[in-house]
Design a protein around this motif. Sequence first.
Motif, PDB file in Angstrom:
ATOM      1  N   LEU A  68      73.283  62.590  17.766  1.00 52.61           N
ATOM      2  CA  LEU A  68      72.080  61.903  18.086  1.00 52.61           C
ATOM      3  C   LEU A  68      71.338  61.881  16.468  1.00 52.61           C
ATOM      4  O   LEU A  68      70.312  60.975  16.177  1.00 52.61           O
ATOM      5  CB  LEU A  68      71.360  62.389  18.955  1.00 52.61           C
ATOM      6  CG  LEU A  68      69.884  61.559  19.325  1.00 52.61           C
ATOM      7  CD1 LEU A  68      70.164  60.103  19.713  1.00 52.61           C
ATOM      8  CD2 LEU A  68      69.358  62.334  20.471  1.00 52.61           C
ATOM      9  N   SER A 254      71.384  49.481  20.846  1.00 52.86           N
ATOM     10  CA  SER A 254      71.014  50.537  20.103  1.00 52.86           C
ATOM     11  C   SER A 254      69.573  50.480  20.318  1.00 52.86           C
ATOM     12  O   SER A 254      68.675  49.680  20.015  1.00 52.86           O
ATOM     13  CB  SER A 254      71.260  50.394  18.622  1.00 52.86           C
ATOM     14  OG  SER A 254      72.904  50.283  18.553  1.00 52.86           O
ATOM     15  N   LEU A 260      63.236  59.356  15.945  1.00 54.88           N
ATOM     16  CA  LEU A 260      64.905  59.193  15.541  1.00 54.88           C
ATOM     17  C   LEU A 260      65.111  58.722  13.967  1.00 54.88           C
ATOM     18  O   LEU A 260      64.230  57.729  13.910  1.00 54.88           O
ATOM     19  CB  LEU A 260      65.608  58.319  16.190  1.00 54.88           C
ATOM     20  CG  LEU A 260      66.041  58.649  17.883  1.00 54.88           C
ATOM     21  CD1 LEU A 260      66.626  57.637  18.699  1.00 54.88           C
ATOM     22  CD2 LEU A 260      66.971  59.828  17.870  1.00 54.88           C
ATOM     23  N   ASN A 264      69.684  55.093  18.191  1.00 53.14           N
ATOM     24  CA  ASN A 264      70.531  55.652  19.191  1.00 53.14           C
ATOM     25  C   ASN A 264      71.389  54.825  19.497  1.00 53.14           C
ATOM     26  O   ASN A 264      70.974  53.882  20.444  1.00 53.14           O
ATOM     27  CB  ASN A 264      69.561  56.302  20.291  1.00 53.14           C
ATOM     28  CG  ASN A 264      70.305  56.841  21.333  1.00 53.14           C
ATOM     29  OD1 ASN A 264      70.010  56.993  22.439  1.00 53.14           O
ATOM     30  ND2 ASN A 264      71.574  57.299  21.170  1.00 53.14           N
ATOM     31  N   GLY A 269      72.312  59.845  24.750  1.00 51.50           N
ATOM     32  CA  GLY A 269      71.514  60.289  23.582  1.00 51.50           C
ATOM     33  C   GLY A 269      71.992  61.407  22.850  1.00 51.50           C
ATOM     34  O   GLY A 269      73.102  61.110  22.022  1.00 51.50           O
ATOM     35  N   SER A 270      71.597  62.855  23.001  1.00 57.20           N
ATOM     36  CA  SER A 270      72.455  63.635  22.433  1.00 57.20           C
ATOM     37  C   SER A 270      73.896  63.676  22.846  1.00 57.20           C
ATOM     38  O   SER A 270      74.276  63.622  23.888  1.00 57.20           O
ATOM     39  CB  SER A 270      71.994  65.158  22.926  1.00 57.20           C
ATOM     40  OG  SER A 270      70.607  65.037  22.422  1.00 57.20           O
TER      41      SER A 270
END
Length: 382
Positions: A68, A254, A260, A264, A269-270
């Motif tokens: 991310l 996205s 950020l 993303n 996410g992560s």
Amino acid sequence: MSETIALDDEIPARGIGDTAAFELVSSWVRARSAQLDRPDAFAHMDPAPSGVAARLAGLNAEFNQNLLHPDLSPFATEAEDLVVKWLSPFFGMNAGHMCAGSTIANLAALWCAREHGAKRVVASADAHVSIPKSAHILGLPCESVAVTETGRMDIGLLSDLKDAVLVLTAGTTGRGVIDDLGLAGSQRHHNDGPSWVHVDAAWAGPMLLTKYADRLSGTGHADSVSVSAHKWLFQPKDSAIILFKDPKAQETISFGSSYLAAPNVGVQGSRGASGVALLGTLLAWGHEGIAGRIEHLMALSEKLAARLAADPRAELKQVPETGVLNWRPRKASTEEILSRLGPVASRTNIAGEAWVRQVAANMYADLDAIWLRIDAGLAGRG
Ligand SMILES: Cc1ncc(COP(=O)(O)O)c(C=O)c1O
């Protein structure tokens, strides 16, 4: 596998320390996990992973990589871009990203399709459960098309596909059957054609790197393709790729935010650096090494099918198209034989009947070891 371990209901007030905890928990994992690399294991779509990938996955965990935030994982970000760039042309695609599995990849694809105008999902009754699940999440109706006797989507039943995302499966979960991928090209240019075509190649996609690539021809006409790297690219979980024809397509899925540095992309996410482990495997084995392993597994499934077809005690459902075998005993019930075979086989339902399912995922499998188990099972032993 050993008996269930009795654990206390609560986290201990005083910890036992890293070393003791590691030894204890890893001994439980070792004792109570299916051994995917045993010579007679031919059960699910989960392979024993490539050695280098397993080691690199451990390293990723040590550095707690997070795709991310490219600044936390600059190399991993590049590694993912590189493997996506290397693999995309085999699928006739031009861009994509990695994610935790093909369920997520399918959700990302159908989400993108919806952003491009799709208002409903059309897929075969044998499509993976992640297709109707994704449609449900996205609030799209999902129309299920019956399959023919061979397990392929019955294309005679397809009518108006306008405003639909047509999902074709390359290697169905239960039977390993490939839908008519020619539809990806032919339907698109039709007046009432679908607004998006997605190929779910979670299982059989990597065959495009092999001498069996022709079986998946047509894939390159799709708008998106999902591939599980933790299946036939021999990666540890959680590793899959969603690929797009139009490099700009994933911009519609996205999101940016004040915290950020880079948009993303996709559903997660992560997420971990599965591209690092895949890069290690592709470097270690090369294209030939990947293709050779899949071709070897295809040959194993074909030989096993031939033995089953020649054995009067067994009924083979069909010649395997993508390394997935379905068979059942003639005299015993499928459940009975499955209980004798244990974790070296799995089960599937075809037209309401139970069949043994065996999948060519284990590169360490040995035909004679597999046959010994099947023979003992058919003879009432095991
Ligand atoms: C055809 C197909 N699509 C999608 C999936 C879902 O993949 P995952 O388990 O990686 O989420 C599977 C899993 O077996 C599959 O066989």
